[in-house]
Design an enzyme around this catalytic site. Structure first.
Site, PDB file in Angstrom:
ATOM      1  N   CYS A 115      52.419  32.564  35.353  1.00  0.00           N
ATOM      2  CA  CYS A 115      53.105  33.039  36.567  1.00  0.00           C
ATOM      3  C   CYS A 115      54.119  32.040  37.109  1.00  0.00           C
ATOM      4  CB  CYS A 115      52.090  33.390  37.641  1.00  0.00           C
ATOM      5  SG  CYS A 115      51.003  34.710  37.113  1.00  0.00           S
ATOM      6  N   HIS A 252      56.273  33.576  44.330  1.00  0.00           N
ATOM      7  CA  HIS A 252      55.650  34.395  43.285  1.00  0.00           C
ATOM      8  C   HIS A 252      54.776  35.429  43.977  1.00  0.00           C
ATOM      9  CE1 HIS A 252      53.332  35.836  40.016  1.00  0.00           C
ATOM     10  NE2 HIS A 252      52.236  35.145  40.333  1.00  0.00           N
ATOM     11  N   ASN A 282      51.575  42.046  40.699  1.00  0.00           N
ATOM     12  CA  ASN A 282      51.867  40.719  40.163  1.00  0.00           C
ATOM     13  C   ASN A 282      52.516  40.891  38.788  1.00  0.00           C
ATOM     14  OD1 ASN A 282      51.830  38.196  39.003  1.00  0.00           O
ATOM     15  ND2 ASN A 282      49.740  37.693  39.614  1.00  0.00           N
TER      16      ASN A 282
HETATM   17  N1  ACO Z   1      37.798  47.420  43.775  1.00  0.00           N
HETATM   18  C1  ACO Z   1      36.656  47.382  44.470  1.00  0.00           C
HETATM   19  N2  ACO Z   1      35.836  46.341  44.448  1.00  0.00           N
HETATM   20  C2  ACO Z   1      36.173  45.281  43.681  1.00  0.00           C
HETATM   21  C3  ACO Z   1      37.340  45.257  42.926  1.00  0.00           C
HETATM   22  C4  ACO Z   1      38.172  46.388  42.993  1.00  0.00           C
HETATM   23  N3  ACO Z   1      39.338  46.469  42.320  1.00  0.00           N
HETATM   24  N4  ACO Z   1      37.433  44.088  42.271  1.00  0.00           N
HETATM   25  C5  ACO Z   1      36.333  43.376  42.608  1.00  0.00           C
HETATM   26  N5  ACO Z   1      35.577  44.106  43.448  1.00  0.00           N
HETATM   27  C6  ACO Z   1      34.325  43.730  44.074  1.00  0.00           C
HETATM   28  C7  ACO Z   1      33.597  42.656  43.326  1.00  0.00           C
HETATM   29  O1  ACO Z   1      32.850  43.217  42.264  1.00  0.00           O
HETATM   30  C8  ACO Z   1      32.711  42.073  44.404  1.00  0.00           C
HETATM   31  O2  ACO Z   1      31.596  42.916  44.558  1.00  0.00           O
HETATM   32  P1  ACO Z   1      30.142  42.285  44.834  1.00  0.00           P
HETATM   33  O3  ACO Z   1      30.277  41.570  46.139  1.00  0.00           O
HETATM   34  O4  ACO Z   1      29.290  43.496  44.891  1.00  0.00           O
HETATM   35  O5  ACO Z   1      29.892  41.378  43.683  1.00  0.00           O
HETATM   36  C9  ACO Z   1      33.566  42.201  45.672  1.00  0.00           C
HETATM   37  O6  ACO Z   1      34.575  43.175  45.344  1.00  0.00           O
HETATM   38  C10 ACO Z   1      34.229  40.920  46.083  1.00  0.00           C
HETATM   39  O7  ACO Z   1      34.795  40.316  44.943  1.00  0.00           O
HETATM   40  P2  ACO Z   1      35.633  39.012  45.026  1.00  0.00           P
HETATM   41  O8  ACO Z   1      36.186  38.670  43.680  1.00  0.00           O
HETATM   42  O9  ACO Z   1      34.874  37.974  45.765  1.00  0.00           O
HETATM   43  O10 ACO Z   1      36.815  39.518  45.972  1.00  0.00           O
HETATM   44  P3  ACO Z   1      37.917  38.691  46.674  1.00  0.00           P
HETATM   45  O11 ACO Z   1      37.912  38.928  48.102  1.00  0.00           O
HETATM   46  O12 ACO Z   1      37.959  37.271  46.188  1.00  0.00           O
HETATM   47  O13 ACO Z   1      39.244  39.393  46.119  1.00  0.00           O
HETATM   48  C11 ACO Z   1      40.878  39.031  44.440  1.00  0.00           C
HETATM   49  C12 ACO Z   1      39.460  39.440  44.724  1.00  0.00           C
HETATM   50  C13 ACO Z   1      41.825  40.033  45.071  1.00  0.00           C
HETATM   51  C14 ACO Z   1      41.093  38.999  42.927  1.00  0.00           C
HETATM   52  C15 ACO Z   1      41.123  37.638  45.054  1.00  0.00           C
HETATM   53  O14 ACO Z   1      40.124  36.738  44.644  1.00  0.00           O
HETATM   54  C16 ACO Z   1      42.433  37.082  44.662  1.00  0.00           C
HETATM   55  O15 ACO Z   1      43.471  37.582  45.068  1.00  0.00           O
HETATM   56  N6  ACO Z   1      42.436  35.993  43.872  1.00  0.00           N
HETATM   57  C17 ACO Z   1      43.661  35.435  43.390  1.00  0.00           C
HETATM   58  C18 ACO Z   1      43.977  36.193  42.172  1.00  0.00           C
HETATM   59  C19 ACO Z   1      45.388  36.079  41.861  1.00  0.00           C
HETATM   60  O16 ACO Z   1      46.258  36.189  42.701  1.00  0.00           O
HETATM   61  N7  ACO Z   1      45.639  35.877  40.597  1.00  0.00           N
HETATM   62  C20 ACO Z   1      46.868  35.751  40.113  1.00  0.00           C
HETATM   63  C21 ACO Z   1      47.447  34.412  40.541  1.00  0.00           C
HETATM   64  S1  ACO Z   1      47.893  33.509  39.239  1.00  0.00           S
HETATM   65  C22 ACO Z   1      48.926  34.473  38.517  1.00  0.00           C
HETATM   66  O17 ACO Z   1      49.769  35.057  39.181  1.00  0.00           O
HETATM   67  C23 ACO Z   1      48.740  34.714  37.059  1.00  0.00           C
END
Ligand code: ACO
Length: 325
Positions: A115, A252, A282
């Site tokens: 990214c 980004h 993204n």
């Molecule tokens: N829909 C519904 N529920 C979901 C989904 C979904 N799409 N995805 C995960 N969940 C659930 C999980 O299973 C979890 O359930 P549980 O509590 O029963 O286990 C719950 O939601 C919370 O999961 P988390 O992973 O803790 O959720 P979080 O609030 O951290 O959000 C996210 C997840 C959006 C991926 C966040 O962590 C994030 O944005 N991280 C950065 C990721 C990113 O931006 N990556 C790219 C950057 S680097 C690059 O650009 C390559």
């Protein structure tokens, strides 16, 4: 006195026509529009058509950037294409772009920093232009992340989209002083200790397969804002500017919460943030030039504006660039 600078002459983009909404995704995996919007700010993303390749999208974006810059493809002697989703393992997708544009001179190569790829590509092209070895570059970010996604994994497949963006960079001798246009500084960082937090579980020398994207989302999120703000502070230190001087913040587009959190920590007003993550998701290395093209299409950026670009991604890699438009 003059100073040699890489000046952006034009910017272009390409998005595949197929729109995949959160509602569409909720039919494939156990998710909802509400969850995706609340956690990421994403409403929809574009998906490349079957058979549509990264280099084809990159060429479309490049043509649009050349038209915006009002320069001929034949004036380009350097193509740097940032991508983690090349058409083939080799040759570089950049040489396909070069051939499609009918260019037979200079150099073309791919650059892989996930990214952060566009910021890395901008820094590389800027250094090559200022070295005097090249005069005019196409810097492109293009991705078909849809081909790397595990479409049964709701934690990753909702986040990414496909697209391409490009800029034309021109080596120019600008009158020295605060109004000199072009790239003022680029700052690049990486820390491979984090390599398993965001990776693809395949490759030519490991599995012999393409593999799927795997991510510890919470871990990426935990590091993102601190890494971004640190490297932006270094860009400010290198130039003497502060967040008060920034006209446009073009980050980004990974996640609205990361973008807003970084802007808040840096003290950048929300009205200065360019956001496209809601419509593009993204798009990895393509997201910054796609956002830049979007802001230009809305006539938000004007000559002389100070732009701050930043990215963070797999590796981890991260970086920032400051440029005078
Ligand atoms: N829909 C519904 N529920 C979901 C989904 C979904 N799409 N995805 C995960 N969940 C659930 C999980 O299973 C979890 O359930 P549980 O509590 O029963 O286990 C719950 O939601 C919370 O999961 P988390 O992973 O803790 O959720 P979080 O609030 O951290 O959000 C996210 C997840 C959006 C991926 C966040 O962590 C994030 O944005 N991280 C950065 C990721 C990113 O931006 N990556 C790219 C950057 S680097 C690059 O650009 C390559």
């Amino acid at each position: 006195m003059t100073i040699r600078r890489s000046v952006v002459l034009g910017c272009g983009s390409y998005l595949p026509s197929h729109v995949l909404t959160n509602e569409d995704l909720a039919l494939k995996v156990d998710t909802s529009d509400e969850w995706i919007v609340q956690r990421t700010g994403i409403h929809e993303r574009r998906i490349a058509a079957p058979g549509e390749t990264t280099s084809q999208m990159a060429t479309q974006a490049a043509r649009s950037a050349l038209a915006h810059a009002r320069v001929e493809a034949q004036s380009i002697d350097l193509i740097v294409l940032a991508t983690s989703t090349p058409d083939n393992t080799f040759p570089a997708s950049a040489v396909s772009v070069q051939a499609d544009l009918g260019i037979t001179r200079g150099a073309a190569f791919d650059l892989q920093a996930v990214c952060s790829g566009f910021v890395y590509a901008l820094a590389t092209a800027d250094a090559l232009l200022r070295s005097g070895g090249f005069s005019r570059a196409l810097v492109i970010g293009a991705e078909t992340f849809s081909r790397l996604l595990d479409w049964t994994d709701r934690s990753t497949c909702v986040l990414f989209g496909d697209g391409a963006g490009a800029v034309v960079l021109d080596a120019q001798d600008q009158p020295e002083g605060p109004n000199a246009r072009g790239i003022l500084t680029t700052q690049l960082r990486s820390d491979g200790r984090h390599k398993s937090k965001l990776y693809v579980d395949g490759g030519p020398s490991s599995t012999g397969t393409v593999g799927h994207l795997r991510m510890e989302g919470r871990e990426v999120f935990r590091h993102a804002v601190a890494m971004i703000t640190d490297v932006v502070e270094d860009a400010f230190k290198a130039t003497g500017y502060t967040s008060a001087d920034i006209d446009w913040f073009i980050p980004h587009q990974a996640n609205k919460r990361i973008i807003d959190g970084s802007a808040h920590k840096l003290g950048i007003a929300p009205a200065k943030i360019v956001t496209t993550v809601d419509r593009h998701g993204n798009t990895s290395a393509a997201s910054i030039p796609l956002a830049l093209a979007d802001a230009l299409a809305e006539r938000r950026i004007k000559r002389g504006d100070l732009l701050l670009l930043e990215a963070m991604g797999g590796g981890f890699t991260w970086g920032a660039a400051l440029l005078r438009w």
